[in-house]
Design a protein around this motif. Structure first.
Motif, PDB file in Angstrom:
ATOM      1  N   ALA A  33      70.812 105.260  62.261  1.00 61.31           N
ATOM      2  CA  ALA A  33      71.759 104.497  61.446  1.00 61.31           C
ATOM      3  C   ALA A  33      72.758 103.851  62.392  1.00 61.31           C
ATOM      4  CB  ALA A  33      72.479 105.414  60.455  1.00 61.31           C
ATOM      5  N   ALA A  34      73.412 102.801  61.930  1.00 64.44           N
ATOM      6  CA  ALA A  34      74.507 102.199  62.690  1.00 64.44           C
ATOM      7  C   ALA A  34      75.795 102.928  62.349  1.00 64.44           C
ATOM      8  CB  ALA A  34      74.632 100.725  62.327  1.00 64.44           C
TER       9      ALA A  34
ATOM     10  N   VAL B  44      75.495 103.648  58.478  1.00 64.83           N
ATOM     11  CA  VAL B  44      74.799 102.901  57.422  1.00 64.83           C
ATOM     12  C   VAL B  44      73.374 102.608  57.879  1.00 64.83           C
ATOM     13  CG1 VAL B  44      75.783 100.740  58.280  1.00 64.83           C
ATOM     14  CG2 VAL B  44      74.888 100.821  55.976  1.00 64.83           C
ATOM     15  N   THR B  45      72.443 102.734  56.948  1.00 65.93           N
ATOM     16  CA  THR B  45      71.031 102.530  57.291  1.00 65.93           C
ATOM     17  C   THR B  45      70.269 102.059  56.068  1.00 65.93           C
ATOM     18  OG1 THR B  45      69.048 103.613  58.181  1.00 65.93           O
ATOM     19  CG2 THR B  45      70.511 104.966  56.845  1.00 65.93           C
ATOM     20  N   THR B  46      69.141 101.418  56.280  1.00 65.25           N
ATOM     21  CA  THR B  46      68.334 100.906  55.174  1.00 65.25           C
ATOM     22  C   THR B  46      66.859 101.201  55.430  1.00 65.25           C
ATOM     23  OG1 THR B  46      68.007  98.959  53.753  1.00 65.25           O
ATOM     24  CG2 THR B  46      67.979  98.570  56.106  1.00 65.25           C
ATOM     25  N   VAL B  77      70.544 109.508  57.580  1.00 65.76           N
ATOM     26  CA  VAL B  77      71.958 109.902  57.666  1.00 65.76           C
ATOM     27  C   VAL B  77      72.060 111.300  58.273  1.00 65.76           C
ATOM     28  CG1 VAL B  77      74.030 110.429  56.300  1.00 65.76           C
ATOM     29  CG2 VAL B  77      72.648 108.412  55.760  1.00 65.76           C
ATOM     30  N   ALA B  78      71.183 112.201  57.837  1.00 63.96           N
ATOM     31  CA  ALA B  78      71.162 113.561  58.383  1.00 63.96           C
ATOM     32  C   ALA B  78      70.931 113.541  59.894  1.00 63.96           C
ATOM     33  CB  ALA B  78      70.072 114.381  57.700  1.00 63.96           C
ATOM     34  N   ALA B  79      70.072 112.617  60.338  1.00 66.67           N
ATOM     35  CA  ALA B  79      69.754 112.518  61.759  1.00 66.67           C
ATOM     36  C   ALA B  79      70.957 112.081  62.592  1.00 66.67           C
ATOM     37  CB  ALA B  79      68.606 111.533  61.963  1.00 66.67           C
ATOM     38  N   MET B  80      71.954 111.500  61.931  1.00 64.28           N
ATOM     39  CA  MET B  80      73.201 111.122  62.616  1.00 64.28           C
ATOM     40  C   MET B  80      74.195 112.286  62.619  1.00 64.28           C
ATOM     41  SD  MET B  80      72.528 108.005  63.459  1.00 64.28           S
ATOM     42  CE  MET B  80      74.110 107.361  64.037  1.00 64.28           C
ATOM     43  N   GLY B  81      73.808 113.409  62.015  1.00 64.24           N
ATOM     44  CA  GLY B  81      74.741 114.529  61.861  1.00 64.24           C
ATOM     45  C   GLY B  81      75.774 114.271  60.780  1.00 64.24           C
ATOM     46  N   TRP B 138      74.986 104.977  53.032  1.00 67.07           N
ATOM     47  CA  TRP B 138      76.032 105.158  54.043  1.00 67.07           C
ATOM     48  C   TRP B 138      76.533 106.601  53.983  1.00 67.07           C
ATOM     49  CZ3 TRP B 138      75.878 101.691  50.104  1.00 67.07           C
ATOM     50  CH2 TRP B 138      76.682 101.950  48.986  1.00 67.07           C
ATOM     51  N   GLY B 139      77.141 107.029  55.105  1.00 58.42           N
ATOM     52  CA  GLY B 139      77.578 108.420  55.176  1.00 58.42           C
ATOM     53  C   GLY B 139      78.742 108.591  56.127  1.00 58.42           C
TER      54      GLY B 139
END
Lengths: 320, 320
Positions: A33-34, B44-46, B77-81, B138-139
């Motif tokens: 994600a960004a 944020v990711t899609t 989002v989880a992968a971003m912590g 988004w997270g």
């Protein structure tokens, strides 16, 4: 025509057109994600842009496709009285993705993104039978700090538009019938369909005027969108004098035995703003936006009139 | 089967499954854009989720489709912590949209959204030849305030996974060959493909451990994803003991003359987390997440070994 050989190849093409950085971008494309820096409140919206539904490859240039996919999203942010801050992009392509085609799509999109200083912070990529683009965009309020909404007009408010109405519908009808050659006789109508102009500066100016009571963009046609601007149970008396309409709308209607006001009112994809203002607010609009045109007044009862006669509103429906 | 008659009819179906409110939602669905309250930084990711590319209607129930379209986004989002905060949804449906089908899709998605307290704040709707869903999510960072990234592992770091690998690939292979009946003999593998579990709590725990140097989710297979976890010019020595693999992966490999480690390493769509930790950090991971399993060590040179032998990494590519 050379094909795109891999996802990495596709992403390299994206990198060629879109810089990775950006003022509000803490972490850009290439991770799960960004990460973006955010104001306290943001508006967020998403729009699909699909081949043979929203565009045809026969008369959209690749650049037009990329431009419009982003423009319709920027227009939604403009309709909130906000400025766009960034976006993500989903791309669907047939497996034999053509490099020149996608190069053109991305160039058209990047040109518009650059004009608004918009970073592309992430996306997804997939095979699919037809070409498709999906954009999610976010934005921040202007100096006033407020976002403009729908459904909040009040009886007695002045209704007005910023931008042409009906012009994009004329462009679409001509493009469907004659192809891109229609551009020679109807350049403005064709441009209105292929390259609609998002009204960002105008939206921010409107948000700054306290007497603006509601605002939205006209994407499905005034006939379908105007009832969304009003609270339930209200209607409006509309006045569309011939002088309000673009000469190409009038010329097209005359040449095809149609009423120009109906072209204007049923026309979709104009991406003009339609808004309501208190009488006091309308004075401020006239001073700030000379290009705003009054089109009627909100009434406290359901039902619409057009130039004095009762009028049934409806418009385009994907599933109607 | 009853069809959806209009866009309003479709939106009413959405309203039936997704509440409009939400703690961070200042303005929900139904306007040009939603307005959300934001933390200082968000990820944020899609992700696209398309019929016959990402799912088949022959063996995905409608609920599975809605669930997985959202789950793969939550996993990013989880992968971003990070913890997910909200999402928008694009829906593409054939014009004769079947009400029962979409009711099931939305129910499956709403169930997962509710489990994470996730508001659906907006979306778009279009006709299309095939069914498709596109989610942007988004997270916010957990208590540590940091987001985990890719490409930041260091030589000597321990590599580890949270969640099974290879199981979803076995499920996919069986579903493609035998249809949903495969569920009887391989329930875990089929479930891993149809209803992958996003690792949100685990991701937030990892972000809180300073010795975690990189993290991502395994969506394209470890063979393709692991090189993305490492900076360019690095490699890894991987150890996948048979005991690490799920018994259904081992059983499937035995029954099809395949090597179970290769099923595991080439298997996509597991949505396990793969991460790297300093030796100190790895001690903290063991204490905090007993379900984390070491799978190797980062090396300072390019190239990979698997269980002691050189190994060429590659994996799924939409355009390869």
């Amino acid at each position: 025509m050379p094909h795109i050989r891999s996802e990495d190849d596709f992403l390299a093409l994206v990198d060629r057109h879109f810089p990775r950085g950006g003022e509000s971008v803490a972490l850009s494309r290439g991770d799960d994600a960004a990460v973006i820096a955010c104001p306290d409140r943001m508006c967020v919206t998403t729009d699909l842009f699909l081949e043979d539904v929203h565009f045809r490859r026969s008369y959209f240039s690749p650049g037009d496709i990329g431009y419009k996919a982003l423009a319709v999203n920027i227009s939604d942010v403009a309709a909130m009285g906000a400025r766009p801050l960034g976006f993500v992009l989903g791309l669907v392509s047939p497996g034999d993705a053509d490099r020149d085609f996608w190069n053109g799509v991305l160039a058209g999109m990047a040109e518009l993104a650059e004009a608004y200083g918009l970073p592309l912070v992430g996306g997804d990529l997939s095979r699919g039978d037809k070409t498709g683009l999906t954009v999610t965009i976010w934005g921040e309020a202007g100096p006033s700090g407020r976002f403009l909404t729908r459904s909040t007009a009040k009886p007695g408010d002045i209704l007005f538009i910023v931008g042409a109405i009906g012009l994009a519908r004329v462009g679409l009808a001509l493009l469907e019938k004659e192809g891109i050659g229609a551009r020679e006789r109807f350049p403005a109508a064709v441009a209105a369909h292929l390259r609609p102009i998002p009204r960002v500066d105008e939206g921010v100016i409107l948000a700054d005027i306290p007497g603006i009571t509601a605002c939205m963009d006209v994407s499905d046609g005034l006939a379908r969108d105007l009832p969304r601007l009003l609270p339930q149970g209200m209607g409006a008396d509309l006045f569309l004098p011939p002088g309000l309409l673009h000469p190409e709308v009038t010329a097209y209607a005359a040449g095809h035995g149609r009423q120009p006001e109906k072209e204007a009112i049923f026309g979709g994809e104009d991406y003009a703003l339609v808004a309501s203002a208190t009488p006091e607010g309308w004075k401020a609009v006239r001073a700030a936006l000379p290009g705003a045109h009054p089109i009627g007044m909100v009434g406290g009862k359901p039902g619409y009139t057009l130039n004095g006669a009762p009028f049934a509103m409806n418009g385009f429906d994907h599933f109607g």
